[in-house]
Structure formats: structure tokens, C-alpha cells
Design a protein around this motif. Structure first.
Motif, PDB file in Angstrom:
ATOM      1  N   MET A  97      84.764  14.098  63.905  1.00  0.00           N
ATOM      2  CA  MET A  97      83.607  14.859  64.368  1.00  0.00           C
ATOM      3  C   MET A  97      84.070  15.948  65.330  1.00  0.00           C
ATOM      4  N   GLU A  98      83.812  17.182  64.956  1.00  0.00           N
ATOM      5  CA  GLU A  98      84.145  18.322  65.814  1.00  0.00           C
ATOM      6  C   GLU A  98      83.000  18.506  66.815  1.00  0.00           C
ATOM      7  N   ALA A  99      83.268  18.242  68.089  1.00  0.00           N
ATOM      8  CA  ALA A  99      82.216  18.264  69.117  1.00  0.00           C
ATOM      9  C   ALA A  99      81.839  19.688  69.493  1.00  0.00           C
ATOM     10  N   GLU A 100      80.538  19.968  69.441  1.00  0.00           N
ATOM     11  CA  GLU A 100      80.023  21.242  69.950  1.00  0.00           C
ATOM     12  C   GLU A 100      79.682  21.120  71.429  1.00  0.00           C
ATOM     13  N   SER A 101      79.227  19.930  71.842  1.00  0.00           N
ATOM     14  CA  SER A 101      78.931  19.698  73.259  1.00  0.00           C
ATOM     15  C   SER A 101      79.186  18.236  73.605  1.00  0.00           C
ATOM     16  N   VAL A 102      79.574  18.031  74.851  1.00  0.00           N
ATOM     17  CA  VAL A 102      79.757  16.680  75.388  1.00  0.00           C
ATOM     18  C   VAL A 102      79.013  16.634  76.711  1.00  0.00           C
TER      19      VAL A 102
END
Length: 157
Positions: A119-124
Motif C-alpha cells: 500500500m502506497e501511503a498518501e497520508s499517515v
């Protein structure tokens, strides 16, 4: 026998005109405004008032707290931080748990999401899961929550 034609007077249609139309329009606007105020604006204002009250309680209990945010998952929680501590609060403003700022590791959460869940994170962001704090990781089409301490999956959608 011839019948006599009787002339019946045609009944004239009653036309009420623009005064009735204007009165009905004004009545409709009045009813719509009252319904809007009661059913739409009312609950929103109530929520904002409760939220502001909770934030006031948090600010009174923890001096110098910053970045207070509301999060809704299993139930309503709030997060905030000071220079050395992360805090999670319940909906009444009482501390649920806290962690040292040194334990915060967004990069590890991003890497776990990529390595383990592809999963390529856009926000954390920080949130509160079922029973403990979590990293809430969002991509374009997925949501992943990893436990703050163990980085184990708490929730995925």
C-alpha cells in the motif's frame, strides 16, 4: 312539444391572482426556513458546541497542548500533543492514553504499509482504534490502521 331553450349562465372561474401566489410563496419560505433551522442547522450547531466544550476541557487539563483533532472510528476521540508527549482523549476530554514524542515513527508506519500490505501511503495520521492508538494510513482506495506500539494491523478497508 317544443322545448324551450334555457340559457344557463356560465360560472365564471375564480382567479385569485398574484396576492395569493405571493402569500403561498412566503408561507413556503417560512416553513422551509424553520425546518432547515430545526433539522439541519440545529444538530450541526449542537455538535460544534460539544466539540468546543471538549476542547476547552482538554486545554484546561493539559497546559500547552497543540494540534487538537477529532477522530471518529469506534467512538469519538481527540488527539493532541505537547513538545514531549502525544495524548489521546475520550469525548469528555479525559486522557485515554499518552505516549512519548520519541516513539512517534511515521516513516516506519509508511514502510510497513508498503512492505507488508503493498500500500502506497498518501497520508499517515494518528487516530484511536478499538482499544489503543493507531497510525491511520490512507491511500487512494484503501484505509489501513496499524497499532501504534506493535505496528500490527488493527483494521483494513
Amino acid at each position: 312539444m317544443k322545448r324551450k331553450k334555457t340559457h344557463r349562465k356560465k360560472k365564471k372561474k375564480k382567479v385569485y391572482g398574484w396576492p395569493l401566489t405571493a402569500a403561498l410563496l412566503a408561507f413556503f419560505i417560512l416553513v422551509f426556513s424553520v425546518m432547515w433551522a430545526l433539522l439541519i442547522s440545529g444538530p450541526s450547531r449542537l455538535h460544534e458546541e460539544k466539540q468546543a466544550q471538549t476542547i476547552r476541557v482538554i486545554e484546561e487539563n493539559v497546559q500547552g497542548i497543540q494540534g487538537i483533532e477529532e477522530n471518529i472510528f469506534e467512538y469519538v476521540t481527540y488527539q493532541g500533543y505537547t513538545t514531549d508527549t502525544l495524548y489521546w482523549f475520550d469525548q469528555t476530554g479525559q486522557v485515554i492514553t499518552e505516549r512519548s514524542m520519541d516513539t512517534l515513527d511515521y516513516n516506519k508506519a509508511r514502510q510497513m504499509a508498503l512492505d507488508t500490505y503493498q500500500m502506497e501511503a498518501e497520508s499517515v495520521e494518528l487516530a484511536f482504534g478499538y482499544t489503543s492508538p493507531v497510525y491511520e494510513i490512507k491511500s487512494r482506495d484503501r484505509l489501513l490502521m496499524l497499532d501504534y506500539d506493535t505496528f500490527e494491523k488493527v483494521y483494513e478497508r
